[in-house]
Design an enzyme around this catalytic site. Sequence first.
Site, PDB file in Angstrom:
ATOM      1  N   GLY A   1       0.814  -1.215   0.000  1.00 25.08           N
ATOM      2  CA  GLY A   1       0.000   0.000   0.000  1.00 25.08           C
ATOM      3  C   GLY A   1       0.843   1.259   0.000  1.00 25.08           C
ATOM      4  O   GLY A   1       2.022   1.224  -0.342  1.00 25.08           O
ATOM      5  N   ASN A   2       0.182   2.385   0.363  1.00 29.26           N
ATOM      6  CA  ASN A   2       0.808   3.699   0.238  1.00 29.26           C
ATOM      7  C   ASN A   2       1.323   3.847  -1.201  1.00 29.26           C
ATOM      8  O   ASN A   2       2.501   4.099  -1.454  1.00 29.26           O
ATOM      9  CB  ASN A   2       1.936   3.885   1.268  1.00 29.26           C
TER      10      ASN A   2
ATOM     11  N   GLY B   1       8.877  -5.060  -8.819  1.00 30.14           N
ATOM     12  CA  GLY B   1       9.709  -3.932  -9.221  1.00 30.14           C
ATOM     13  C   GLY B   1      11.196  -4.244  -9.113  1.00 30.14           C
ATOM     14  O   GLY B   1      11.646  -4.909  -8.181  1.00 30.14           O
TER      15      GLY B   1
ATOM     16  N   LYS C   1      13.274  -2.115  -8.349  1.00 31.29           N
ATOM     17  CA  LYS C   1      13.779  -1.327  -7.214  1.00 31.29           C
ATOM     18  C   LYS C   1      14.248  -2.282  -6.113  1.00 31.29           C
ATOM     19  O   LYS C   1      15.285  -2.096  -5.502  1.00 31.29           O
ATOM     20  CB  LYS C   1      12.656  -0.421  -6.715  1.00 31.29           C
ATOM     21  N   ASP C   2      13.451  -3.338  -5.880  1.00 33.41           N
ATOM     22  CA  ASP C   2      13.813  -4.357  -4.893  1.00 33.41           C
ATOM     23  C   ASP C   2      14.399  -5.537  -5.671  1.00 33.41           C
ATOM     24  O   ASP C   2      13.775  -6.591  -5.788  1.00 33.41           O
ATOM     25  CB  ASP C   2      12.573  -4.762  -4.096  1.00 33.41           C
TER      26      ASP C   2
ATOM     27  N   GLN D   1       7.659  -9.810   7.777  1.00 30.15           N
ATOM     28  CA  GLN D   1       8.913  -9.372   7.144  1.00 30.15           C
ATOM     29  C   GLN D   1       9.567  -8.201   7.868  1.00 30.15           C
ATOM     30  O   GLN D   1      10.602  -7.701   7.414  1.00 30.15           O
ATOM     31  CB  GLN D   1       8.670  -9.040   5.670  1.00 30.15           C
TER      32      GLN D   1
ATOM     33  N   HIS E   1       4.366   1.684  -7.923  1.00 29.76           N
ATOM     34  CA  HIS E   1       3.372   0.608  -7.842  1.00 29.76           C
ATOM     35  C   HIS E   1       2.451   0.649  -9.066  1.00 29.76           C
ATOM     36  O   HIS E   1       2.131  -0.392  -9.648  1.00 29.76           O
ATOM     37  CB  HIS E   1       2.492   0.774  -6.597  1.00 29.76           C
TER      38      HIS E   1
ATOM     39  N   ARG F   1       8.847   4.720   1.912  1.00 27.77           N
ATOM     40  CA  ARG F   1       9.639   5.170   3.061  1.00 27.77           C
ATOM     41  C   ARG F   1      10.254   6.553   2.846  1.00 27.77           C
ATOM     42  O   ARG F   1      10.754   7.141   3.805  1.00 27.77           O
ATOM     43  CB  ARG F   1      10.735   4.150   3.388  1.00 27.77           C
TER      44      ARG F   1
HETATM   45  P1  AMP Z   1       6.128  -2.372  -1.558  1.00 26.64           P
HETATM   46  O1  AMP Z   1       4.736  -1.830  -1.453  1.00 26.64           O
HETATM   47  O2  AMP Z   1       7.184  -1.391  -1.208  1.00 26.64           O
HETATM   48  O3  AMP Z   1       6.265  -3.712  -0.885  1.00 26.64           O
HETATM   49  O4  AMP Z   1       6.365  -2.671  -3.103  1.00 26.64           O
HETATM   50  C1  AMP Z   1       5.463  -3.440  -3.847  1.00 26.64           C
HETATM   51  C2  AMP Z   1       6.030  -3.660  -5.218  1.00 26.64           C
HETATM   52  O5  AMP Z   1       6.268  -2.406  -5.842  1.00 26.64           O
HETATM   53  C3  AMP Z   1       7.362  -4.400  -5.223  1.00 26.64           C
HETATM   54  O6  AMP Z   1       7.400  -5.304  -6.314  1.00 26.64           O
HETATM   55  C4  AMP Z   1       8.364  -3.291  -5.387  1.00 26.64           C
HETATM   56  O7  AMP Z   1       9.571  -3.700  -5.988  1.00 26.64           O
HETATM   57  C5  AMP Z   1       7.605  -2.362  -6.318  1.00 26.64           C
HETATM   58  N1  AMP Z   1       8.127  -0.998  -6.250  1.00 26.64           N
HETATM   59  C6  AMP Z   1       8.262  -0.229  -5.135  1.00 26.64           C
HETATM   60  N2  AMP Z   1       8.839   0.942  -5.449  1.00 26.64           N
HETATM   61  C7  AMP Z   1       9.099   0.918  -6.783  1.00 26.64           C
HETATM   62  C8  AMP Z   1       9.705   1.812  -7.705  1.00 26.64           C
HETATM   63  N3  AMP Z   1      10.168   3.010  -7.332  1.00 26.64           N
HETATM   64  N4  AMP Z   1       9.799   1.444  -9.003  1.00 26.64           N
HETATM   65  C9  AMP Z   1       9.331   0.233  -9.402  1.00 26.64           C
HETATM   66  N5  AMP Z   1       8.759  -0.674  -8.586  1.00 26.64           N
HETATM   67  C10 AMP Z   1       8.645  -0.334  -7.293  1.00 26.64           C
END
Ligand code: AMP
Length: 284
Positions: free
Chosen positions: A31-32, A149, A151-152, A61, A37, A189
């Site tokens: 979320g957020n 993503g 990013k991770d 996690q 996303h 974050r």
């Molecule tokens: P999170 O909500 O942070 O757990 O991220 C959910 C998904 O969004 C994961 O697959 C992340 O890698 C992807 N994601 C988060 N930030 C980015 C970004 N800046 N660019 C691309 N994918 C992202």
Amino acid sequence: MHTFETITDLQTLLQQWRVQGQRIALVTTMGNLHAGHLALIDTARQHADKVVTSIYVNPLQFGPNEDFTTYPRTLETDIAQLKQHPCDALFLPSDNEIYPRGKKAHSQIYVPQLGEILCGADRPGFFQGIATIVTKLFGIVKPDVAIFGEKDFQQLMLIKRLVRDFYFPIEIIGAPIQREIDGLAMSSRNQYLSAAERQIAPQLYQQLCELRGAILSGSGAIAPLLIQSKIKLEQLGFRITYLTVRKISDLCQMVDNAEQASDNSILLAAGYLGKTRLIDNIKL
Ligand code: AMP
């Protein structure tokens, strides 16, 4: 957009789609939602007829001293954003729906080696929590394709490994990092950063770009270049936990020399700016 809080209700719709022969994509999030996303959801649409997005802040996690309780939860704005995007179903499970006997009593998935290095070393138990929730969501949704993503990046590689090891019939697609105009990788974050830290934060990406240039135009050992960059970042106020060049095909393998660095290598960084943990990466 259909919204579901229970597994049974979600699966009733998924079953109807499957009978109709629809190809289903899953995007997992905490979320957020931001443009990073939403880009995953757009990619999902290109690979499937129906897109399911999950929003779940997975307690498993987070470490005991991490930000589970303060993690930004912005459900109303998330739903408003999803309605503007091609998302067909939103899954919003409670902790009780995911871990009915409590998180400690739930089976867990452990990915050795790849799950223990880099972010796994910085955050013990993190990838076990990720691998467990993603396996669970794969079991619930049974998607044909899932988008994660870059990013991770380590997480993306770990999930690809999980899918291979367990023969999950799911195609895993990586989507490029979405950045702010100044280069900072988008992240939920980032809002923890103070105004002064927010000014400094893009320097992480800036350093990665400079390092890539120096590695690709140089020769010999990469370590001195990494040390120089780390010092620069620490002078700016970062506390770097890793800055390293790895093989994309196996993040456990370090790339030590400029001559070995090529398009099969990736530069990865993680660190803290104040209390905020930032990660970023760039392919060479
Ligand atoms: P999170 O909500 O942070 O757990 O991220 C959910 C998904 O969004 C994961 O697959 C992340 O890698 C992807 N994601 C988060 N930030 C980015 C970004 N800046 N660019 C691309 N994918 C992202």
